[in-house]
Design an enzyme around this catalytic site. Structure first.
Site, PDB file in Angstrom:
ATOM      1  N   ASN A 202      42.652  38.288  29.970  1.00  0.00           N
ATOM      2  CA  ASN A 202      42.711  37.884  28.437  1.00  0.00           C
ATOM      3  C   ASN A 202      42.954  36.542  28.774  1.00  0.00           C
ATOM      4  O   ASN A 202      43.844  35.855  29.302  1.00  0.00           O
ATOM      5  CB  ASN A 202      43.740  38.900  28.196  1.00  0.00           C
ATOM      6  CG  ASN A 202      43.893  38.578  26.737  1.00  0.00           C
ATOM      7  OD1 ASN A 202      42.672  38.457  25.798  1.00  0.00           O
ATOM      8  ND2 ASN A 202      44.930  38.689  25.837  1.00  0.00           N
TER       9      ASN A 202
ATOM     10  N   GLU B 128      41.460  26.266  24.803  1.00  0.00           N
ATOM     11  CA  GLU B 128      40.897  27.832  25.495  1.00  0.00           C
ATOM     12  C   GLU B 128      39.410  27.692  25.447  1.00  0.00           C
ATOM     13  O   GLU B 128      39.151  28.208  26.871  1.00  0.00           O
ATOM     14  CB  GLU B 128      40.996  28.818  24.160  1.00  0.00           C
ATOM     15  CG  GLU B 128      42.272  29.350  23.353  1.00  0.00           C
ATOM     16  CD  GLU B 128      42.167  30.323  22.632  1.00  0.00           C
ATOM     17  OE1 GLU B 128      41.361  31.393  22.767  1.00  0.00           O
ATOM     18  OE2 GLU B 128      42.807  30.234  21.473  1.00  0.00           O
TER      19      GLU B 128
ATOM     20  N   LEU C 233      41.952  42.708  20.349  1.00  0.00           N
ATOM     21  CA  LEU C 233      43.237  42.980  20.048  1.00  0.00           C
ATOM     22  C   LEU C 233      43.912  44.267  20.165  1.00  0.00           C
ATOM     23  O   LEU C 233      45.127  44.754  19.655  1.00  0.00           O
ATOM     24  CB  LEU C 233      43.426  42.733  18.451  1.00  0.00           C
ATOM     25  CG  LEU C 233      42.905  41.437  18.033  1.00  0.00           C
ATOM     26  CD1 LEU C 233      43.152  41.163  16.268  1.00  0.00           C
ATOM     27  CD2 LEU C 233      43.670  40.332  18.732  1.00  0.00           C
ATOM     28  N   LYS C 234      43.321  45.075  20.855  1.00  0.00           N
ATOM     29  CA  LYS C 234      43.805  46.661  21.330  1.00  0.00           C
ATOM     30  C   LYS C 234      44.649  46.697  22.637  1.00  0.00           C
ATOM     31  O   LYS C 234      44.243  45.899  23.400  1.00  0.00           O
ATOM     32  CB  LYS C 234      42.609  47.510  21.371  1.00  0.00           C
ATOM     33  CG  LYS C 234      41.757  47.568  20.066  1.00  0.00           C
ATOM     34  CD  LYS C 234      42.299  48.101  18.960  1.00  0.00           C
ATOM     35  CE  LYS C 234      41.373  48.259  17.554  1.00  0.00           C
ATOM     36  NZ  LYS C 234      42.209  48.492  16.379  1.00  0.00           N
TER      37      LYS C 234
ATOM     38  N   ASP D 147      50.077  40.996  26.409  1.00  0.00           N
ATOM     39  CA  ASP D 147      50.076  39.536  26.751  1.00  0.00           C
ATOM     40  C   ASP D 147      51.199  39.482  27.864  1.00  0.00           C
ATOM     41  O   ASP D 147      51.937  38.721  27.930  1.00  0.00           O
ATOM     42  CB  ASP D 147      50.855  38.807  25.625  1.00  0.00           C
ATOM     43  CG  ASP D 147      49.777  38.816  24.406  1.00  0.00           C
ATOM     44  OD1 ASP D 147      48.716  38.935  24.416  1.00  0.00           O
ATOM     45  OD2 ASP D 147      50.334  38.779  23.192  1.00  0.00           O
TER      46      ASP D 147
ATOM     47  N   HIS E 281      45.200  34.003  25.819  1.00  0.00           N
ATOM     48  CA  HIS E 281      46.005  34.207  24.629  1.00  0.00           C
ATOM     49  C   HIS E 281      46.499  32.659  24.124  1.00  0.00           C
ATOM     50  O   HIS E 281      46.253  31.789  24.968  1.00  0.00           O
ATOM     51  CB  HIS E 281      47.362  34.663  25.175  1.00  0.00           C
ATOM     52  CG  HIS E 281      48.494  34.913  24.142  1.00  0.00           C
ATOM     53  ND1 HIS E 281      48.141  35.993  23.154  1.00  0.00           N
ATOM     54  CD2 HIS E 281      49.474  34.192  23.674  1.00  0.00           C
ATOM     55  CE1 HIS E 281      49.181  35.708  22.180  1.00  0.00           C
ATOM     56  NE2 HIS E 281      49.843  34.800  22.445  1.00  0.00           N
TER      57      HIS E 281
HETATM   58  C1  GRF Z   1      41.088  33.550  20.684  1.00  0.00           C
HETATM   59  O1  GRF Z   1      42.175  32.686  20.012  1.00  0.00           O
HETATM   60  C2  GRF Z   1      42.234  34.189  21.765  1.00  0.00           C
HETATM   61  O2  GRF Z   1      43.179  33.244  22.389  1.00  0.00           O
HETATM   62  C3  GRF Z   1      42.426  35.460  21.139  1.00  0.00           C
HETATM   63  O3  GRF Z   1      41.507  35.831  20.274  1.00  0.00           O
HETATM   64  C4  GRF Z   1      40.911  34.702  19.913  1.00  0.00           C
HETATM   65  C5  GRF Z   1      39.411  35.067  19.743  1.00  0.00           C
HETATM   66  O4  GRF Z   1      38.792  34.090  19.429  1.00  0.00           O
HETATM   67  N1  GRF Z   1      42.690  36.431  22.229  1.00  0.00           N
HETATM   68  P1  GRF Z   1      37.023  33.976  19.439  1.00  0.00           P
HETATM   69  O5  GRF Z   1      36.529  35.262  19.081  1.00  0.00           O
HETATM   70  O6  GRF Z   1      36.703  33.608  20.959  1.00  0.00           O
HETATM   71  O7  GRF Z   1      36.393  33.002  18.620  1.00  0.00           O
END
Ligand code: GRF
Length: 200
Positions: free
Chosen positions: A113, A185, A96-97, A156, A115
């Protein structure tokens, strides 16, 4: 790194804070199911007891703790590790940085990344975790989804590499949206990484 072929590309996964590591787990599963065409060399985490470490242990992936207190120190340590291990791609997962433009240039490898929304919508400052799904829910969107993109110095923002949408109009809560997006994801990230590295 027992059993790894010499030409197999290595990737590094970077997470921050209390990251769960579900994308790491899904990636490791997908690579294993494909005969390990990509090898997760190590995971970097910023919190000593981050939950992602349980996933590292379950897959025997080395986890390295680098604190983020000083962003320049963090970035230089990561760059050092990337070079030392000959890593071909960096995958952020729950990181998140912000990373600096110097880092993105000096890495000399793609930085990806994932998202939890269909970028460019629902991205940028403050758009992480449930904030994203709450906003999608509030707007009454028919679809949400996940996006894999190249990382630059803005949140993002870099070029989109892959995305997939999922129907959410019948969801009865933001949590329902979150669960559907997370499933997407887990399918999307490993595929996008393999395509980027191996064009398959
Ligand atoms: C995910 O939702 C991803 O999209 C976001 O951070 C979250 C990470 O989840 N960037 P995890 O640690 O992979 O479960």
């Amino acid at each position: 790194m027992e059993g790894i072929k010499s030409q197999t590309p290595l990737i590094a996964v970077i997470s921050s804070g209390k990251s769960r590591g579900s994308n790491l787990d899904a990636m490791a599963n997908a690579f294993a199911a494909q005969g390990k065409p990509v090898w997760i060399a190590f995971v970097i985490h910023t919190l000593k007891d981050a939950p992602i470490l349980d996933i590292c242990r379950s897959w025997n992936i080395p986890g390295y703790h680098i604190p983020y207190r000083d962003p320049m120190y963090f970035e230089s340590r990561v760059l050092q590790m990337i070079n030392d291990h000959n890593v071909s791609l960096i995958a952020l997962a729950g990181f998140l940085k912000k990373l600096s433009s110097n880092f993105c240039n000096d890495a000399k490898v793609p930085v990806l990344n994932i998202h939890p929304a269909l970028l460019p919508a629902y991205g940028g400052t403050g758009m992480y975790g449930m904030n994203v799904h709450n906003a999608v829910w509030k707007a009454g969107e028919e679809y949400s989804g996940a996006t894999v993109h190249l990382v630059d110095e803005h949140y993002d923002h870099g070029s989109i590499v892959a995305s997939e949408k999922v129907y959410v109009k019948d969801c009865d809560s933001p949590q329902c949206i979150a669960a559907r997006v997370l499933r997407i994801e887990h399918q999307l990230y490993a595929k996008a990484i393999m395509k980027h590295l191996l064009d398959c």
